[in-house]
Design an enzyme around this catalytic site. Structure first.
Site, PDB file in Angstrom:
ATOM      1  N   ARG A  50       0.836  -1.207   0.000  1.00 42.07           N
ATOM      2  CA  ARG A  50       0.000   0.000   0.000  1.00 42.07           C
ATOM      3  C   ARG A  50       0.874   1.261   0.000  1.00 42.07           C
ATOM      4  O   ARG A  50       0.557   2.245  -0.670  1.00 42.07           O
ATOM      5  CB  ARG A  50      -0.955  -0.008   1.200  1.00 42.07           C
ATOM      6  N   LYS A 149      -2.645   6.994   1.097  1.00 38.46           N
ATOM      7  CA  LYS A 149      -2.405   7.297   2.511  1.00 38.46           C
ATOM      8  C   LYS A 149      -1.322   8.371   2.573  1.00 38.46           C
ATOM      9  O   LYS A 149      -0.138   8.087   2.784  1.00 38.46           O
ATOM     10  CB  LYS A 149      -1.996   6.022   3.263  1.00 38.46           C
ATOM     11  N   GLU A 182     -15.843   6.500   6.119  1.00 38.73           N
ATOM     12  CA  GLU A 182     -14.962   5.873   7.109  1.00 38.73           C
ATOM     13  C   GLU A 182     -14.738   6.825   8.264  1.00 38.73           C
ATOM     14  O   GLU A 182     -15.264   7.939   8.273  1.00 38.73           O
ATOM     15  CB  GLU A 182     -13.624   5.521   6.453  1.00 38.73           C
TER      16      GLU A 182
HETATM   17  N1  PDD Z   1      -4.874   4.675   9.939  1.00 40.96           N
HETATM   18  N2  PDD Z   1      -8.985   4.855   7.015  1.00 40.96           N
HETATM   19  C1  PDD Z   1      -8.093   5.809   7.309  1.00 40.96           C
HETATM   20  C2  PDD Z   1      -8.346   7.203   6.870  1.00 40.96           C
HETATM   21  C3  PDD Z   1      -6.926   5.468   8.027  1.00 40.96           C
HETATM   22  O1  PDD Z   1      -6.025   6.413   8.310  1.00 40.96           O
HETATM   23  C4  PDD Z   1      -6.729   4.130   8.446  1.00 40.96           C
HETATM   24  C5  PDD Z   1      -5.499   3.699   9.179  1.00 40.96           C
HETATM   25  C6  PDD Z   1      -7.706   3.168   8.121  1.00 40.96           C
HETATM   26  C7  PDD Z   1      -7.557   1.718   8.497  1.00 40.96           C
HETATM   27  O2  PDD Z   1      -6.527   1.094   7.761  1.00 40.96           O
HETATM   28  P1  PDD Z   1      -5.688  -0.146   8.332  1.00 40.96           P
HETATM   29  O3  PDD Z   1      -6.669  -1.190   8.724  1.00 40.96           O
HETATM   30  O4  PDD Z   1      -4.872  -0.551   7.176  1.00 40.96           O
HETATM   31  O5  PDD Z   1      -4.887   0.333   9.514  1.00 40.96           O
HETATM   32  C8  PDD Z   1      -8.817   3.566   7.398  1.00 40.96           C
HETATM   33  C9  PDD Z   1      -3.667   4.374  10.661  1.00 40.96           C
HETATM   34  C10 PDD Z   1      -3.880   3.372  11.757  1.00 40.96           C
HETATM   35  C11 PDD Z   1      -3.092   5.688  11.158  1.00 40.96           C
HETATM   36  O6  PDD Z   1      -3.646   6.723  10.838  1.00 40.96           O
HETATM   37  O7  PDD Z   1      -2.072   5.708  11.807  1.00 40.96           O
END
Ligand code: PDD
Length: 288
Positions: A50, A149, A182
């Site tokens: 990712r 991200k 989300e």
């Molecule tokens: N954040 N949506 C957003 C906007 C996020 O920033 C995150 C994760 C997720 C969940 O993704 P995952 O399951 O891959 O952690 C969904 C991380 C934890 C952070 O901001 O540090």
């Protein structure tokens, strides 16, 4: 505490980057958050894939190859003698003159931080947390794709400030069509009439790695699951709700906008999925 900065480990106090770094000046960069359990980074390949995808979308060259990245993550845990850890990988556009043009920056900045993991209070899981559907809308995919991200989390921060002002643990953001997307750092699921539902990727979300795993576990448990379109009205009539991300895993939500969800207690499907997540952790860490 040792931080990996560009090409070597430096003590935390010496881990500094330039004020001209475009990550600092413009939020021009990408990141990943990972968890390590028992000294091993969880879902490492998925996170690195990712990260590479996010960087590619912004045309930021990856500073190191996947294999070296994996090695640096493992070395960060070892060097800091961490077993239960929180890892943050950041790749920014790097230092360059002021100006938006990416060509001003010659080499990306690469940072890996490994910290001890601070567990959430047990009550989060036994009682559930609260969420608020906020006014801030999720970034338009055509403007800043939520599946990237990026270091630019202002959309999420604005939503988080609203949630905090409302006394809620997490904010849920709607898209421009009024559909649920989300949380600020999490994905959201509801259970309605025995079905597990979560906003589809094209609602404008980050495709969470935990979300994906939970969908897979639901299939294994024969819980009917669907990626779909949801509104705030669906939340109000949901039997259960939970959030997923790398650090909270599967976190029950028992209140939305000050109203109870279901009977106001963490639900059975939520509990089963979290238990199954914990079991799969053992399995995946053992390489089975
Ligand atoms: N954040 N949506 C957003 C906007 C996020 O920033 C995150 C994760 C997720 C969940 O993704 P995952 O399951 O891959 O952690 C969904 C991380 C934890 C952070 O901001 O540090």
């Amino acid at each position: 505490m040792w931080i990996y900065l560009n090409d070597r480990f430096v003590p935390k106090e010496e881990a500094r980057i330039s004020v001209f770094d475009h990550g600092f000046l413009y939020g021009d960069g990408v990141f990943e958050t990972l968890r390590a359990y028992r000294g091993k980074a969880f879902m490492l390949n998925e996170h690195l894939a990712r990260l590479e995808k996010s960087a590619a979308r912004l045309q930021i060259p990856m500073p190191v190859k996947r294999s070296r990245l994996s090695a640096v993550v493992a070395e960060s845990l070892e060097k800091n003698q961490l077993t239960e850890a929180y890892l943050r990988i950041t790749v920014s556009r790097g230092p360059g003159e002021i100006g938006l043009e990416p060509a001003l920056c010659r080499s990306p900045t690469f940072v890996v931080i490994a910290n001890p993991f601070e567990p959430y209070p047990e009550s989060f899981y036994t009682d559930g947390v609260s969420v608020a559907v906020v006014q801030t809308r999720r970034n338009l995919p055509e403007a800043l794709p939520p599946q990237v991200k990026s270091l630019n989390y202002l959309n999420n921060i604005l939503a988080k400030m609203e949630a905090t002002a409302l006394g809620a643990f997490e904010a849920l953001l709607l898209n421009q069509h009024g559909e649920l997307t989300e949380g600020t750092t999490s994905n959201v699921f509801v259970s309605l009439g025995g079905r597990l539902l979560t906003p589809a990727q094209d609602c404008g979300i980050l495709a969470g790695i935990t979300r994906n795993l939970v969908l897979q576990l639901a299939r294994e448990l024969k819980i009917p699951a669907e990626e779909t379109r949801l509104t705030a009205a669906d939340l109000a009539i949901a039997d259960e709700c939970f959030l997923t991300n790398t650090t909270v895993e599967v976190l029950p939500v028992t209140q939305v906008d000050g109203q109870r969800i279901g009977d106001g207690r963490p639900g059975e499907i939520t509990r089963r999925l979290h238990a199954s997540f914990r079991d799969s952790l053992d399995r995946l860490l053992a390489g089975r």
